[in-house]
Design a protein around this motif. Structure first.
Motif, PDB file in Angstrom:
ATOM      1  N   CYS A 237      -4.904   3.366  -9.273  1.00 23.30           N
ATOM      2  CA  CYS A 237      -3.466   3.122  -9.143  1.00 23.30           C
ATOM      3  C   CYS A 237      -2.757   2.972 -10.491  1.00 23.30           C
ATOM      4  O   CYS A 237      -1.563   2.708 -10.538  1.00 23.30           O
TER       5      CYS A 237
ATOM      6  N   GLY B 144       0.784  -1.229   0.000  1.00 23.55           N
ATOM      7  CA  GLY B 144       0.000   0.000   0.000  1.00 23.55           C
ATOM      8  C   GLY B 144       0.811   1.272   0.000  1.00 23.55           C
ATOM      9  O   GLY B 144       0.260   2.372   0.103  1.00 23.55           O
TER      10      GLY B 144
ATOM     11  N   SER C  35      -2.147   4.459  -4.402  1.00 23.08           N
ATOM     12  CA  SER C  35      -2.684   3.176  -3.951  1.00 23.08           C
ATOM     13  C   SER C  35      -4.190   3.280  -3.729  1.00 23.08           C
ATOM     14  O   SER C  35      -4.709   4.323  -3.346  1.00 23.08           O
TER      15      SER C  35
END
Length: 234
Positions: free
Chosen positions: A194, A38, A43
């Protein structure tokens, strides 16, 4: 005055609409919510799912998360490695515990082993919780249902950040409409927030920074444009 470009992170969101390919969305979101533990500026931190497909999405998503291998980053089969330090792992452990104490529901994860924090999924979250308002920069994701696409847009925009957003939908209308409504620097259709390619303009709005990265775009940010006009009648 010194000219600067700044990329300052986010709590990026992805919308999963009722007409989305749920299998595709669940598989990609499970991967990108926990990639590099993460610790990626874009993210996946917040997932908003249409209530009509919430139950099916969660079933698929949690099944995929349960198959992620946690451990040694030098092992090619590892999906989720350690965080940068034990201090950061303890920080996110505290944030998650605070959220649960305030009413959040822990669906999976919530465990720390040294500087490894296991992939964690939370529901029943709300504004005021650090896992919602701040950048977790950790393997933690929240899942929240919505009734209308307008509600989903409002929840995505209800943030001091605005780096990128993802939208899973089969609607061409929404694919054209949402980039004008979401207060972010980039909108990924049928992909997660992402996604990034080095040659694309990359940067955010609000407290996510100013200016754009990407070779040609970064050059434009760092140079001054000079306009030259030649009057041929002189």
């Amino acid at each position: 005055m010194r000219k600067v470009t700044l990329e300052l992170g986010s709590n990026s969101a992805t919308i999963v609409h009722h007409d989305a390919d749920l299998e595709q969305a669940a598989n990609k979101l499970a991967k990108m919510a926990f990639a590099h533990a993460g610790q990626i500026c874009i993210s996946v931190q917040r997932i908003f799912v249409h209530r009509d497909v919430e139950e099916m999405f969660l079933k698929l998503f949690l099944n995929r998360v349960s198959r992620l291998k946690v451990g040694d980053p030098l092992d090619p089969s590892t999906d989720v490695g350690p965080m940068i330090s034990e201090k950061e792992a303890k920080r996110i452990e505290t944030w998650v515990n605070e959220a649960v104490a305030a009413g959040a529901k822990l669906l999976t994860g919530g465990m720390r082993q040294g500087n490894i924090y296991h992939p964690t999924v939370l529901t029943n979250v709300r504004k005021g919780m650090k896992v919602v308002d701040e950048e977790v920069f950790a393997p933690v994701v929240t899942v929240t249902p919505y009734e209308t696409i307008e509600e989903a847009v409002q929840m995505v925009n209800d943030s001091k950040y605005g780096l990128q957003a993802g939208v899973y939908t089969q609607s061409i209308h929404l694919a054209h409409k949402l980039p004008f409504l979401l207060e972010v620097g980039g909108v990924m259709i049928n992909d997660t927030c992402c996604f990034r390619a080095d040659h694309m303009p990359y940067g955010g709005v609000k407290e996510s920074g100013m200016g754009k990265e990407g070779p040609s775009y970064a050059i434009e940010e760092m140079v001054e444009t000079v306009v030259v006009v030649v009057n041929l009648d002189a």
